[in-house]
Write an enzyme that holds these catalytic residues in place. Structure first.
Site, PDB file in Angstrom:
ATOM      1  N   SER A  72      70.876   3.543   3.682  1.00  0.00           N
ATOM      2  CA  SER A  72      70.648   4.429   4.826  1.00  0.00           C
ATOM      3  C   SER A  72      71.415   5.736   4.775  1.00  0.00           C
ATOM      4  O   SER A  72      71.208   6.602   5.631  1.00  0.00           O
ATOM      5  CB  SER A  72      70.945   3.698   6.135  1.00  0.00           C
ATOM      6  OG  SER A  72      69.879   2.822   6.450  1.00  0.00           O
ATOM      7  N   LYS A 210      77.513   9.143   7.629  1.00  0.00           N
ATOM      8  CA  LYS A 210      76.395   8.201   7.709  1.00  0.00           C
ATOM      9  C   LYS A 210      76.730   6.947   6.911  1.00  0.00           C
ATOM     10  O   LYS A 210      77.208   7.024   5.785  1.00  0.00           O
ATOM     11  CB  LYS A 210      75.104   8.834   7.152  1.00  0.00           C
ATOM     12  CG  LYS A 210      73.890   7.927   7.307  1.00  0.00           C
ATOM     13  CD  LYS A 210      73.483   7.783   8.755  1.00  0.00           C
ATOM     14  CE  LYS A 210      72.449   6.680   8.965  1.00  0.00           C
ATOM     15  NZ  LYS A 210      73.053   5.330   8.897  1.00  0.00           N
ATOM     16  N   THR A 211      76.437   5.800   7.526  1.00  0.00           N
ATOM     17  CA  THR A 211      76.604   4.517   6.854  1.00  0.00           C
ATOM     18  C   THR A 211      75.357   4.183   6.041  1.00  0.00           C
ATOM     19  O   THR A 211      74.288   4.768   6.234  1.00  0.00           O
ATOM     20  CB  THR A 211      76.828   3.391   7.877  1.00  0.00           C
ATOM     21  OG1 THR A 211      75.730   3.397   8.812  1.00  0.00           O
ATOM     22  CG2 THR A 211      78.142   3.563   8.609  1.00  0.00           C
ATOM     23  N   GLY A 212      75.509   3.209   5.158  1.00  0.00           N
ATOM     24  CA  GLY A 212      74.373   2.679   4.413  1.00  0.00           C
ATOM     25  C   GLY A 212      74.674   1.252   3.999  1.00  0.00           C
ATOM     26  O   GLY A 212      75.838   0.909   3.741  1.00  0.00           O
TER      27      GLY A 212
END
Length: 267
Positions: A72, A210-212
């Protein structure tokens, strides 16, 4: 004396062109304690540009050079693709929930661009991917030189289950371009994206990130803006305990940023 001065200037220019003036990566063995604290295996790359000569610090440089699916974190460039292609008008456009119940409760509702980024609503970006198609996606990936620039997939979405892969070093290279507004997109779209990425902020600092999560590993990438300059970071860790490990992404990064005074101690 004048000749020596000219030679010195020439030397410094040459070193700058070769990248030496930008700082060489320094392996931070002491950061192993932070990873051990959270029983995590992975890497973190930090590029501190709060001075004229940026400091590049890394833990586990071998892994920082290894490519992984962006998961993500790809929502960052993907948002630019969608805006540029006219798939979404602005942050207020509503994407009606399709009624499919997913494991993340906040995904099970109507979304707009801001909520889709904040809650990492995969299904919204699946719509973008379907509307763009593989060929246009490949063109955009090449346009921004993103990772291996390969949007192919046999099953699932290409940024999680497919061929697309990127390293921690490449993540930060991309984020630097976004920070400087030098990516080949309209400035209004770049500014909107950076607004969507805000996680926390204070009177003189902003954390954009932003995380992923791919399933077996996770990311947290972004930067902290200060008046003296940005501090970029890219973390990638294994997640053998699945969702139980997800909090470790932000926890490790914040501990390290606090240690180098890149986040305020009292927020």
């Amino acid at each position: 004396m004048m000749m020596n001065f000219k030679l010195l200037i020439l030397f410094l220019i040459t070193m700058a062109n070769m990248g030496f003036a930008q700082g060489k990566p320094e392996e931070q063995l002491e950061w192993a304690k932070v990873f051990d604290k959270y029983n995590a295996k992975g890497t973190i790359l930090v590029v501190d540009k709060r001075s004229s000569l940026q400091e590049v610090k890394v833990f586990n440089s071998e892994r920082a050079n290894k490519r992984f699916a962006p998961a993500s974190t790809f929502k960052v460039p993907h948002t630019l693709f969608a805006l540029d292609a006219g798939l979404v008008k602005d942050e207020f456009q509503i994407f009606p929930w399709d009624g499919v119940k997913r494991s993340f409760k906040l995904h099970n509702q109507d979304q707009n661009l801001r909520s889709a980024m904040r809650y990492s609503a995969l299904w919204v970006y699946e719509i973008f991917a379907k509307q763009l198609g593989e060929e246009k996606a490949k063109n955009y990936l090449k346009k921004i030189d993103y990772g291996n620039m390969d949007p192919r997939t046999d099953t699932g979405v290409y940024w999680i289950d497919g061929k697309l892969a990127i390293s921690a070093y490449e993540q930060i290279d991309f984020l630097k371009k976004l920070y400087r507004n030098t990516l080949p997109f309209q400035k209004q779209h770049l500014l909107l994206l950076k607004d969507l990425m805000i996680v926390e902020a204070g009177s003189n600092w902003i954390l954009r990130a932003k995380t992923g999560w791919q399933g077996s590993y996770g990311w947290w990438v972004g930067w902290v803006e200060w008046p003296s300059g940005p501090v970029f970071f890219a973390l990638n860790i294994d997640t053998p305990n699945k969702m139980k490990d997800l909090y470790k992404r932000q926890a490790i990064v914040k501990d390290i940023l606090l240690a180098i005074n890149a986040l305020p101690t009292n927020k």
